[in-house]
Design a protein around this motif. Structure first.
Motif, PDB file in Angstrom:
ATOM      1  N   GLN A  94       3.662  -2.078   3.057  1.00 61.23           N
ATOM      2  CA  GLN A  94       2.129  -1.533   3.355  1.00 61.23           C
ATOM      3  C   GLN A  94       2.022  -0.516   4.405  1.00 61.23           C
ATOM      4  O   GLN A  94       2.252  -0.641   5.619  1.00 61.23           O
ATOM      5  N   TRP A  95       1.791   0.737   3.717  1.00 55.40           N
ATOM      6  CA  TRP A  95       1.620   1.726   4.655  1.00 55.40           C
ATOM      7  C   TRP A  95       0.457   2.235   5.154  1.00 55.40           C
ATOM      8  O   TRP A  95      -0.690   2.047   4.501  1.00 55.40           O
ATOM      9  N   ASN A  96       0.266   2.576   6.466  1.00 58.90           N
ATOM     10  CA  ASN A  96      -1.216   2.570   7.080  1.00 58.90           C
ATOM     11  C   ASN A  96      -1.205   4.056   8.032  1.00 58.90           C
ATOM     12  O   ASN A  96       0.161   4.251   8.544  1.00 58.90           O
TER      13      ASN A  96
ATOM     14  N   ASN B  17       2.465   4.841   9.297  1.00 55.51           N
ATOM     15  CA  ASN B  17       3.458   3.549   9.672  1.00 55.51           C
ATOM     16  C   ASN B  17       3.287   2.505   8.865  1.00 55.51           C
ATOM     17  O   ASN B  17       2.494   2.245   8.043  1.00 55.51           O
ATOM     18  N   THR B  18       4.489   1.729   8.661  1.00 55.39           N
ATOM     19  CA  THR B  18       4.597   0.510   8.023  1.00 55.39           C
ATOM     20  C   THR B  18       5.219  -0.690   8.805  1.00 55.39           C
ATOM     21  O   THR B  18       6.295  -0.216   9.851  1.00 55.39           O
ATOM     22  N   GLU B  19       4.879  -1.723   9.023  1.00 49.42           N
ATOM     23  CA  GLU B  19       5.543  -2.784   9.951  1.00 49.42           C
ATOM     24  C   GLU B  19       6.519  -3.781   8.941  1.00 49.42           C
ATOM     25  O   GLU B  19       6.013  -4.342   8.155  1.00 49.42           O
TER      26      GLU B  19
ATOM     27  N   LYS C   3       0.956  -1.072   0.181  1.00 47.71           N
ATOM     28  CA  LYS C   3      -0.072  -0.025   0.213  1.00 47.71           C
ATOM     29  C   LYS C   3       0.997   1.154  -0.058  1.00 47.71           C
ATOM     30  O   LYS C   3       1.584   1.460   0.826  1.00 47.71           O
ATOM     31  N   LYS C   4       0.863   1.887  -0.881  1.00 45.90           N
ATOM     32  CA  LYS C   4       1.856   3.197  -1.037  1.00 45.90           C
ATOM     33  C   LYS C   4       1.781   3.981  -0.125  1.00 45.90           C
ATOM     34  O   LYS C   4       0.238   4.364   0.334  1.00 45.90           O
ATOM     35  N   PRO C   5       2.628   4.722   0.288  1.00 51.23           N
ATOM     36  CA  PRO C   5       2.682   5.771   1.407  1.00 51.23           C
ATOM     37  C   PRO C   5       1.494   6.766   1.122  1.00 51.23           C
ATOM     38  O   PRO C   5       1.792   7.630   0.049  1.00 51.23           O
ATOM     39  N   GLN C   6       0.885   6.991   2.098  1.00 50.57           N
ATOM     40  CA  GLN C   6      -0.549   8.215   1.788  1.00 50.57           C
ATOM     41  C   GLN C   6       0.278   9.572   1.936  1.00 50.57           C
ATOM     42  O   GLN C   6      -0.484  10.597   1.484  1.00 50.57           O
ATOM     43  N   LYS C   7       1.425   9.663   2.636  1.00 49.62           N
ATOM     44  CA  LYS C   7       1.874  10.785   3.054  1.00 49.62           C
ATOM     45  C   LYS C   7       3.176  10.881   2.288  1.00 49.62           C
ATOM     46  O   LYS C   7       4.323  10.918   2.939  1.00 49.62           O
TER      47      LYS C   7
END
Length: 215
Positions: A89-91, A114-116, A54-58
């Motif tokens: 996966q960015w959340n 964040n991403t893990e 999931k590409k970085p929203q920011k």
């Protein structure tokens, strides 16, 4: 596009650079214990989570954070984050770390990401022992005083962010600084003009919520 094998190599290389930095810079017993736990995680294709990137929203904020990094000791971590950026996966944390009625505030809820890299559910690699990832806050955010049951390690990648622990005064932490928060230690952050980007790690009790501490 990268195939799955190359993605694994890329994320494993990023974790290896983080481990190398921690191995050479950690000084306390607690920090070394966390480093040793990270070193035990299996980092191969047999231990990859079935998750979609999931590409970085920011993206603008994280690129600004990465571009601000000038410390030669952090450049390899910076380069691997850039290479892995669109394969993770960015959340944005809305309710995972804080309850619906926590009062954490709009600035945090709309300004974090964040991403893990390692974790039980959303980590790139699977572990039920710890969560290791990257954490971003956009500029000029006050991250309120809070605490949690999980021991926490931060490796700060950017500068300009001030920290407060318990009832101490605000102190700016330099890029490359390592912070260890024992369970239930109250801490807060004030982000300056540079976005805050760090490596973070929680070990046991990492499924418990954060608790706000009124000041």
């Amino acid at each position: 596009m990268l195939n799955s094998e190359n993605k694994v190599k890329l994320v494993r290389s990023l974790i290896a650079e983080i481990k190398y930095f921690l191995e050479t810079k950690t000084t306390t017993i607690e920090q070394k214990e966390i480093f040793e736990l990270i070193s035990l995680i299996q980092l191969d294709e047999n231990n990859v989570n079935n998750q979609k990137a999931k590409k970085p929203q920011k993206k603008e904020a994280i690129l600004n954070a990465l571009n601000s990094i000038k410390d030669s000791n952090l450049m390899q971590i910076r380069e691997y984050i850039l290479l892995a950026l669109n394969h993770l996966q960015w959340n944005v944390d809305a309710e995972e770390f804080y309850g619906k009625t926590s009062g954490i505030g709009k600035d945090y809820l709309t300004g974090n990401m964040n991403t893990e890299l390692i974790g039980p559910k959303t980590g790139f690699f699977v572990s039920n022992q710890l969560r290791l990832g990257l954490f971003l806050l956009e500029p000029n955010i006050f991250y309120k005083d809070h605490m949690h049951a999980a021991p926490e390690l931060y490796l700060n990648l950017t500068g300009g962010t001030q920290w407060r622990f318990e009832h101490t005064n605000w102190t700016e932490k330099a890029p490359g600084s390592i912070i260890y928060n024992p369970p239930f230690r109250t801490h807060a952050m004030k982000v300056g003009d540079i976005p805050f980007l760090s490596v973070w790690c929680w070990t046991h009790s990492f499924n418990s919520k954060c608790i706000l501490v009124p000041r």
